[in-house]
Design a protein around this motif. Sequence first.
Motif, mmCIF file in Angstrom:
data_model
loop_
_atom_site.group_PDB
_atom_site.id
_atom_site.type_symbol
_atom_site.label_atom_id
_atom_site.label_comp_id
_atom_site.label_asym_id
_atom_site.label_seq_id
_atom_site.Cartn_x
_atom_site.Cartn_y
_atom_site.Cartn_z
ATOM 1 N N ARG A 1 0.831 -1.200 0.000
ATOM 2 C CA ARG A 1 0.000 0.000 0.000
ATOM 3 C C ARG A 1 0.871 1.258 0.000
ATOM 4 O O ARG A 1 0.605 2.222 -0.720
ATOM 5 N N ALA A 2 1.947 1.259 0.793
ATOM 6 C CA ALA A 2 2.858 2.407 0.845
ATOM 7 C C ALA A 2 3.520 2.614 -0.525
ATOM 8 O O ALA A 2 3.649 3.758 -0.985
ATOM 9 N N ASN A 3 3.933 1.536 -1.163
ATOM 10 C CA ASN A 3 4.531 1.646 -2.500
ATOM 11 C C ASN A 3 3.527 2.199 -3.505
ATOM 12 O O ASN A 3 3.868 3.066 -4.312
ATOM 13 N N TYR A 4 2.291 1.736 -3.427
ATOM 14 C CA TYR A 4 1.246 2.220 -4.319
ATOM 15 C C TYR A 4 1.026 3.720 -4.117
ATOM 16 O O TYR A 4 0.975 4.487 -5.082
ATOM 17 N N GLU A 5 0.903 4.131 -2.870
ATOM 18 C CA GLU A 5 0.684 5.551 -2.563
ATOM 19 C C GLU A 5 1.846 6.403 -3.069
ATOM 20 O O GLU A 5 1.648 7.494 -3.601
ATOM 21 N N PHE A 6 3.069 5.913 -2.923
ATOM 22 C CA PHE A 6 4.250 6.642 -3.378
ATOM 23 C C PHE A 6 4.203 6.861 -4.895
ATOM 24 O O PHE A 6 4.382 7.971 -5.384
ATOM 25 N N PHE A 7 3.945 5.784 -5.642
ATOM 26 C CA PHE A 7 3.921 5.912 -7.094
ATOM 27 C C PHE A 7 2.752 6.762 -7.572
ATOM 28 O O PHE A 7 2.884 7.544 -8.507
ATOM 29 N N MET A 8 1.606 6.637 -6.922
ATOM 30 C CA MET A 8 0.472 7.465 -7.303
ATOM 31 C C MET A 8 0.760 8.939 -7.026
ATOM 32 O O MET A 8 0.331 9.805 -7.794
ATOM 33 N N SER A 9 1.491 9.235 -5.964
ATOM 34 C CA SER A 9 1.829 10.624 -5.682
ATOM 35 C C SER A 9 2.735 11.185 -6.783
ATOM 36 O O SER A 9 2.615 12.356 -7.137
ATOM 37 N N MET A 10 3.613 10.359 -7.339
ATOM 38 C CA MET A 10 4.463 10.819 -8.438
ATOM 39 C C MET A 10 3.611 11.138 -9.664
ATOM 40 O O MET A 10 3.821 12.148 -10.323
ATOM 41 N N PHE A 11 2.636 10.290 -9.969
ATOM 42 C CA PHE A 11 1.764 10.541 -11.121
ATOM 43 C C PHE A 11 0.924 11.789 -10.897
ATOM 44 O O PHE A 11 0.715 12.575 -11.811
ATOM 45 N N ASN A 12 0.436 11.980 -9.683
ATOM 46 C CA ASN A 12 -0.393 13.147 -9.392
ATOM 47 C C ASN A 12 0.416 14.430 -9.517
ATOM 48 O O ASN A 12 -0.088 15.434 -10.010
ATOM 49 N N ARG A 13 1.678 14.418 -9.064
ATOM 50 C CA ARG A 13 2.524 15.607 -9.201
ATOM 51 C C ARG A 13 2.740 15.936 -10.668
ATOM 52 O O ARG A 13 2.684 17.084 -11.073
ATOM 53 N N ARG A 14 2.983 14.910 -11.473
ATOM 54 C CA ARG A 14 3.209 15.136 -12.904
ATOM 55 C C ARG A 14 1.940 15.680 -13.554
ATOM 56 O O ARG A 14 1.998 16.602 -14.359
ATOM 57 N N LYS A 15 0.796 15.144 -13.190
ATOM 58 C CA LYS A 15 -0.463 15.596 -13.765
ATOM 59 C C LYS A 15 -0.700 17.060 -13.408
ATOM 60 O O LYS A 15 -1.079 17.858 -14.266
ATOM 61 N N LYS A 16 -0.446 17.435 -12.153
ATOM 62 C CA LYS A 16 -0.629 18.830 -11.741
ATOM 63 C C LYS A 16 0.305 19.744 -12.525
ATOM 64 O O LYS A 16 -0.071 20.825 -12.947
ATOM 65 N N ARG A 17 1.544 19.303 -12.708
ATOM 66 C CA ARG A 17 2.524 20.104 -13.444
ATOM 67 C C ARG A 17 2.091 20.248 -14.896
ATOM 68 O O ARG A 17 2.162 21.334 -15.476
ATOM 69 N N MET A 18 1.592 19.172 -15.505
ATOM 70 C CA MET A 18 1.145 19.219 -16.890
ATOM 71 C C MET A 18 -0.114 20.079 -17.032
ATOM 72 O O MET A 18 -0.275 20.783 -18.020
ATOM 73 N N ASP A 19 -1.002 20.046 -16.034
ATOM 74 C CA ASP A 19 -2.189 20.891 -16.081
ATOM 75 C C ASP A 19 -1.811 22.355 -16.030
ATOM 76 O O ASP A 19 -2.429 23.194 -16.675
ATOM 77 N N GLY A 20 -0.760 22.681 -15.283
ATOM 78 C CA GLY A 20 -0.287 24.058 -15.209
ATOM 79 C C GLY A 20 0.287 24.543 -16.525
ATOM 80 O O GLY A 20 0.156 25.718 -16.877
#
Length: 60
Positions: free
Chosen positions: A38-57
Amino acid sequence: MARPIKETPILFGEDARRLERTMKHVIAETPEKKAEMRANYEFFMSMFNRRKKRMDGIKS
């Protein structure tokens, strides 16, 4: 156009016995292993979310 889905091959002999044995003897994950996954999943999802936010900007 999509390609047709091929038929699933039928297992015979030792392959079939091995699959049946594996399906009957499922090993449950320990709570510690589940927490680690679960911790590994949360870590990788946080990386995708950061990239998505950056791309939305960039799109704005």
